[in-house]
Write an enzyme that holds these catalytic residues in place. Structure first.
Site, mmCIF file in Angstrom:
data_model
loop_
_atom_site.group_PDB
_atom_site.id
_atom_site.type_symbol
_atom_site.label_atom_id
_atom_site.label_comp_id
_atom_site.label_asym_id
_atom_site.label_seq_id
_atom_site.Cartn_x
_atom_site.Cartn_y
_atom_site.Cartn_z
ATOM 1 N N LYS A 120 8.452 -5.710 -3.598
ATOM 2 C CA LYS A 120 8.505 -4.765 -2.550
ATOM 3 C C LYS A 120 7.135 -3.912 -2.749
ATOM 4 C CE LYS A 120 11.576 -1.038 -0.642
ATOM 5 N NZ LYS A 120 12.725 -0.209 -0.899
ATOM 6 N N HIS A 177 6.594 -0.921 -0.723
ATOM 7 C CA HIS A 177 6.752 0.290 -0.327
ATOM 8 C C HIS A 177 7.926 0.962 -0.994
ATOM 9 C CE1 HIS A 177 9.487 -2.140 2.190
ATOM 10 N NE2 HIS A 177 10.161 -1.209 2.179
#
Length: 225
Positions: free
Chosen positions: A106, A108
């Site tokens: 991921k 963000h």
């Protein structure tokens, strides 16, 4: 029959009743034609996953594995790690941290690839079955990259089959990484269970014969009649 055999047989009955362990004619990734198939992804109710976690936890408690936390490889290992952690806490009084990984990192929010407790100290890997050992090898790489140590692997069912190198995936993982692998049940337990009169409704004589013949052909060790 000892307590471990009773637990293995109870688990296998549970898996058969849930439709997770099925008999028939199945083509495996290896190309082999198997008279049975096990898919832990078919445990799909709250009661089933809770019971599954209890079987994993009971197997861990009765084993000699030493670990500090649990790790469930994405995706099937995620509910297994969570359910086992809950069962260890509620049934056995062991409050053990757990973690699992994302398939894709991921970029963000909190970011990263891992969810849950930071990987540290001795990490036990939880999975359903071990066919080629790929998921375990990936998990070991993640654990070691975090500076932690793989403590072992627990799986639901050990098919006990020879791989391309004439050794099972379980034996190869144990040899390559020097870590123990334990299972709730082994294919030998299933063969033994189906010999019991009370299990006659699970599989007919032809299915039992096919299972025995399959293991004699592909099993990593000999099977006493």
């Amino acid at each position: 029959m000892n307590n471990l055999n009773k637990q293995s047989h109870a688990f296998l009955r549970f898996a058969i009743d849930a439709g997770v362990l099925r008999f028939g004619n199945f083509t495996l990734k290896s190309g082999r034609q198997s008279p049975y198939f096990f898919n832990a992804g078919l445990f799909h109710t709250g009661a089933q996953i809770a019971q599954l976690g209890r079987y994993y936890a009971a197997t861990l408690v009765s084993s000699t594995l030493n670990y500090d936390m649990l790790f469930g490889p994405a995706y099937k290992g995620i509910p297994l790690a969570v359910a086992t952690a809950i069962a260890l806490a509620e049934q056995h009084g062991y409050d053990v941290p757990y973690a699992f990984n994302r398939k894709e990192t991921k970029d963000h929010g909190e970011g990263g690839q891992m969810i849950g407790a930071p990987l540290s100290r001795r990490v036990l890997i939880i999975d359903d079955v071990m066919t080629a050992g790929t998921a375990v090898r990936e998990a070991v790489n993640l654990i070691e990259a975090a500076g932690a140590k793989p403590a072992g692997v627990i799986i639901a069912l050990d098919r006990g089959e020879r791989g391309y190198r004439h050794s099972s995936a379980v034996n190869e993982v144990q040899t390559q990484f020097g870590i123990p692998v334990v299972s709730i049940a082994h294919i030998r337990d299933l063969i033994q269970l189906l010999r019991e009169p009370s299990a006659a409704h699970f599989a007919d004589a032809a299915t039992r014969a096919a299972l025995l013949d399959y293991y004699r052909t592909h099993g990593v060790d000999s099977l006493a009649d």
